[in-house]
Motif scaffolding. Structure first.
Motif, PDB file in Angstrom:
ATOM      1  N   VAL A 347      43.389  12.689 -25.186  1.00 56.23           N
ATOM      2  CA  VAL A 347      44.361  13.653 -24.702  1.00 56.23           C
ATOM      3  C   VAL A 347      43.635  14.606 -23.732  1.00 56.23           C
ATOM      4  CG1 VAL A 347      44.105  14.991 -26.860  1.00 56.23           C
ATOM      5  CG2 VAL A 347      45.986  15.503 -25.327  1.00 56.23           C
ATOM      6  N   SER A 348      44.123  14.655 -22.484  1.00 60.60           N
ATOM      7  CA  SER A 348      43.480  15.501 -21.467  1.00 60.60           C
ATOM      8  C   SER A 348      44.453  16.575 -21.039  1.00 60.60           C
ATOM      9  CB  SER A 348      43.134  14.691 -20.214  1.00 60.60           C
ATOM     10  OG  SER A 348      42.380  13.580 -20.572  1.00 60.60           O
ATOM     11  N   PHE A 349      43.960  17.790 -20.877  1.00 61.30           N
ATOM     12  CA  PHE A 349      44.875  18.868 -20.484  1.00 61.30           C
ATOM     13  C   PHE A 349      44.143  19.970 -19.740  1.00 61.30           C
ATOM     14  CE2 PHE A 349      43.804  19.144 -25.064  1.00 61.30           C
ATOM     15  CZ  PHE A 349      42.954  20.242 -25.023  1.00 61.30           C
ATOM     16  N   TRP A 350      44.938  20.749 -18.991  1.00 59.16           N
ATOM     17  CA  TRP A 350      44.447  21.986 -18.390  1.00 59.16           C
ATOM     18  C   TRP A 350      44.582  23.084 -19.425  1.00 59.16           C
ATOM     19  CZ3 TRP A 350      41.842  21.023 -14.239  1.00 59.16           C
ATOM     20  CH2 TRP A 350      42.258  20.029 -13.339  1.00 59.16           C
ATOM     21  N   LEU A 351      43.541  23.888 -19.568  1.00 55.79           N
ATOM     22  CA  LEU A 351      43.589  24.967 -20.553  1.00 55.79           C
ATOM     23  C   LEU A 351      44.417  26.129 -20.037  1.00 55.79           C
ATOM     24  CD1 LEU A 351      39.836  25.103 -21.600  1.00 55.79           C
ATOM     25  CD2 LEU A 351      41.752  24.325 -22.978  1.00 55.79           C
ATOM     26  N   PRO A 352      45.083  26.843 -20.926  1.00 56.29           N
ATOM     27  CA  PRO A 352      45.790  28.056 -20.480  1.00 56.29           C
ATOM     28  C   PRO A 352      44.745  29.136 -20.195  1.00 56.29           C
ATOM     29  CG  PRO A 352      45.841  27.916 -22.862  1.00 56.29           C
ATOM     30  CD  PRO A 352      45.157  26.662 -22.373  1.00 56.29           C
ATOM     31  N   GLU A 353      45.160  30.207 -19.558  1.00 55.46           N
ATOM     32  CA  GLU A 353      44.226  31.312 -19.314  1.00 55.46           C
ATOM     33  C   GLU A 353      43.737  31.813 -20.674  1.00 55.46           C
ATOM     34  OE1 GLU A 353      44.947  35.014 -16.710  1.00 55.46           O
ATOM     35  OE2 GLU A 353      45.830  33.264 -15.676  1.00 55.46           O
ATOM     36  N   GLY A 354      42.443  32.093 -20.798  1.00 57.68           N
ATOM     37  CA  GLY A 354      41.929  32.571 -22.099  1.00 57.68           C
ATOM     38  C   GLY A 354      41.490  31.427 -23.004  1.00 57.68           C
ATOM     39  N   GLY A 355      41.763  30.177 -22.599  1.00 53.11           N
ATOM     40  CA  GLY A 355      41.271  29.022 -23.349  1.00 53.11           C
ATOM     41  C   GLY A 355      42.021  28.809 -24.657  1.00 53.11           C
ATOM     42  N   ILE A 356      41.474  27.903 -25.491  1.00 55.13           N
ATOM     43  CA  ILE A 356      42.081  27.660 -26.809  1.00 55.13           C
ATOM     44  C   ILE A 356      40.977  27.694 -27.846  1.00 55.13           C
ATOM     45  CG2 ILE A 356      43.960  26.206 -25.917  1.00 55.13           C
ATOM     46  CD1 ILE A 356      42.321  23.783 -27.002  1.00 55.13           C
TER      47      ILE A 356
END
Ligand code: FA5
Ligand code: MG
Length: 430
Positions: A347-356
Motif C-alpha cells: 500500500v503506497s500513499f502520500w502522507l498528510p501534513e504532520g505525517g502519521i
C-alpha cells in the motif's frame, strides 16, 4: 482498610474473571464502552477496539491442554518446589485470575512511571478512558499485592499493547510476574558481622540511594540465580543465555535475559531490584525485594518450537491436539499442520501534513485484517522533488494459519484497509 479486607478484596477480584468463556459481551455506545455489564464512559483517551476486546476472557493460560497453560503449570511447579518454607510448603502464592482491566494508577503511577513516559502514550496502549486501561504488563498488580501483606507471589495473565506486527509480537500476550521481598535477617543470614540493609547514599549504576552496596548485590545475585535456575529447568542446562542491562522506572538496577532462538537472541524477560519508593508507598519500608516479568509466548515458542505467535490463538484442532492431555514436563515439538502460502500486497500513499503514527496504521491494518495479517513493514519512503510531499509504501503480508488464502479475498481486505487509511489517517493512496 485492614490487611484482611485488602486480601479478601484481591481474592474476590481473582474469582470474577476466572472462566475461559471465549466471547465477552461488548457494546460501543456513543458515550460508553460496555464490557460484560460494566460501563466505561468514553473520553478522548478511549482507543480500545472491538477486535482487541474480543480477546478478553479467552484466558489461554487457564485453558487445559493449551501450551500457555502447560507452561503456567510448569513455572508454578518450579516456584513451588524451589522455594519451600520451614514446613516444606511453598512460599510463593499464585494470582492468575486478576482482572486485566485496571486503573491507569495501577498500570503506571503505582510503578513510578512518569507522566511523560512513552509507555503511557495512547499509541502504545489500549485505554478504556483516562482512568481505566487494559493492563500493559502484570507489574500493574505489584503494589496492591505487596500492600496486602504478601512477600512472595507470582501473577500470570493476559496483557495488551499496541505493538509492531511480526512472528514474535502480538497485541495481546501473556506475562508472569514474580516478586520476592526480604527482611534483613533473610538477606544477611550467613553474615557474621552486622551489615546494614539501608543507607542514605548516592544512586549509582550498581544500586539505589537507599540501599547499601551489599544489599543490592545480594538481591541481584538471588534474582539472577532464581531466573537462571528457572530457564535451566525449562530449557535444560545447555541453553545459551545472556544478561543485558536495561532501564525500568520501577526497578534499579534492571536487566533483561535473552536466549538463543533460531540463531538470534530473543528477549525473554525484564527484571531488577524493586525501587524502594514502591515499598515505602505500599507500607513496607523495612523490606527490600526483586521482581521479574517474563513473556509466556516467547518461552513457549522456544520450548515447543512454535514458529509464529498467532498460533496460540488458533482454535484449530491440528494445533491444539498436539498439546492435549500432555503434562507440563512433557517434551513436545510442534509440527506445522501444513505450511500455507503467504500473500502480500503493498500500500503506497502520500502522507498528510504532520505525517502519521505507524502504530495507528498497524491498528487499522489489524482491525480490518484481523489475524490473517502476518507482518507489516515499511519498504519504501521518498520525498517528491517538486511538491516536497512525502510518500511511504508498506508491505502487508497475509497468511492464514489454517488454510490457503486466495488473492481475490486478500485484495478485498486490502481495499478495505486502503479505505480506512484514507478516511482515518488522511493519507492519499497513490
Ligand atoms: C515489562 O513488561 C516489565 N513490566 C517487566 C518487569 C517486571 C521488569 C518486573 C522489572 C520488574 P517488557 O516490556 O520488556 O517489560 O516485557 C517483558 C517481556 O514480555 C519481554 O521480555 C517479552 O518476553 C514479553 N513481550 C513484550 N512485548 C511483547 C509482545 N508484543 N508480544 C509478545 N511478548 C512480548
Ligand atoms: Mg523489554
Amino acid at each position: 482498610m485492614t490487611l484482611l479486607m485488602k486480601s479478601l478484596r484481591i481474592f474476590a477480584n481473582q474469582c470474577r474473571n476466572c472462566t475461559t468463556k471465549s466471547t465477552p459481551s461488548i457494546e460501543f455506545t456513543a458515550s460508553t464502552v460496555n464490557i460484560d455489564g460494566r460501563k466505561f464512559s468514553r473520553d478522548k483517551w478511549t482507543n480500545v477496539t472491538p477486535n482487541i476486546l474480543k480477546h478478553l476472557n479467552r484466558n489461554l493460560h487457564l485453558k487445559p491442554g493449551h501450551p500457555l497453560c502447560l507452561l503456567r503449570e510448569n513455572i508454578i511447579s518450579f516456584m513451588y518446589k524451589s522455594f519451600p518454607n520451614r514446613a516444606g510448603n511453598p512460599i510463593f502464592s499464585i494470582y492468575d485470575r486478576l482482572d486485566p482491566i485496571v486503573t491507569t494508577k495501577k498500570n503506571f503511577d503505582s510503578l513510578l512511571i512518569p507522566d511523560d513516559h512513552p509507555s503511557r502514550k495512547p499509541s502504545d496502549c489500549y485505554y478504556l478512558n483516562k482512568d481505566f486501561i487494559l493492563r500493559g504488563h502484570t507489574s500493574a498488580h505489584q503494589e496492591e499485592l505487596i500492600a496486602s501483606g504478601l512477600d512472595s507471589f507470582v501473577v500470570m495473565g493476559d496483557v495488551y499493547r499496541r505493538d509492531e506486527i511480526d512472528a514474535s509480537h502480538f497485541p495481546v500476550f501473556h506475562q508472569a510476574e514474580g516478586v520476592r521481598l526480604f527482611a534483613k535477617h533473610q538477606i544477611f543470614d550467613d553474615e557474621k558481622q552486622s551489615a546494614e540493609l539501608f543507607e542514605d547514599g548516592k544512586r549509582t549504576p550498581l544500586k539505589q540511594e537507599y540501599h547499601t552496596e551489599i544489599t543490592s548485590k545480594k538481591l541481584q545475585h538471588d534474582l539472577k540465580t532464581c531466573l537462571t535456575k528457572l530457564v535451566h529447568h525449562l530449557f535444560g542446562t545447555d541453553v545459551e543465555t545472556r544478561w543485558t542491562e536495561t532501564y525500568f522506572p520501577f526497578t534499579h538496577p534492571s536487566f533483561e535475559l535473552e536466549v538463543k532462538f533460531q540463531d538470534k537472541w530473543l528477549e525473554l524477560l525484564g527484571c531488577g531490584v524493586i525501587e524502594q519508593q514502591i515499598l515505602y508507598n505500599a507500607g513496607v519500608p523495612d523490606k527490600v525485594g526483586w521482581a521479574f516479568g517474563l513473556g509466556l509466548e516467547r518461552i513457549a515458542m522456544r520450548l515447543y518450537e512454535i514458529p509464529d505467535i498467532r498460533l496460540f490463538w488458533s482454535n484449530d484442532t491440528g494445533f491444539l491436539s498436539q498439546f492435549e492431555g500432555a503434562t507440563p514436563d512433557k517434551k513436545i515439538k510442534y509440527k506445522a499442520v501444513s505450511q500455507y502460502p503467504q500473500c502480500f500486497n503493498d500500500v503506497s500513499f502520500w502522507l498528510p501534513e504532520g505525517g502519521i503514527n505507524p502504530s495507528d496504521l498497524y491498528e487499522i491494518v489489524r482491525g480490518v485484517g484481523g489475524d490473517i495479517v502476518e507482518q507489516v513493514r515499511l519498504v519504501d519512503e521518498f520525498v517528491h522533488p517538486k511538491n516536497k510531499k512525502r510518500s511511504q509504501c508498506y508491505r502487508i503480508i497475509y497468511r492464514h494459519m489454517e488454510r490457503t488464502l486466495n488473492q481475490a479475498e486478500v485484495n478485498e481486505v486490502h481495499k478495505r484497509i486502503e479505505g480506512q487509511l484514507t478516511s482515518e489517517l488522511g493519507v492519499t493512496i497513490r
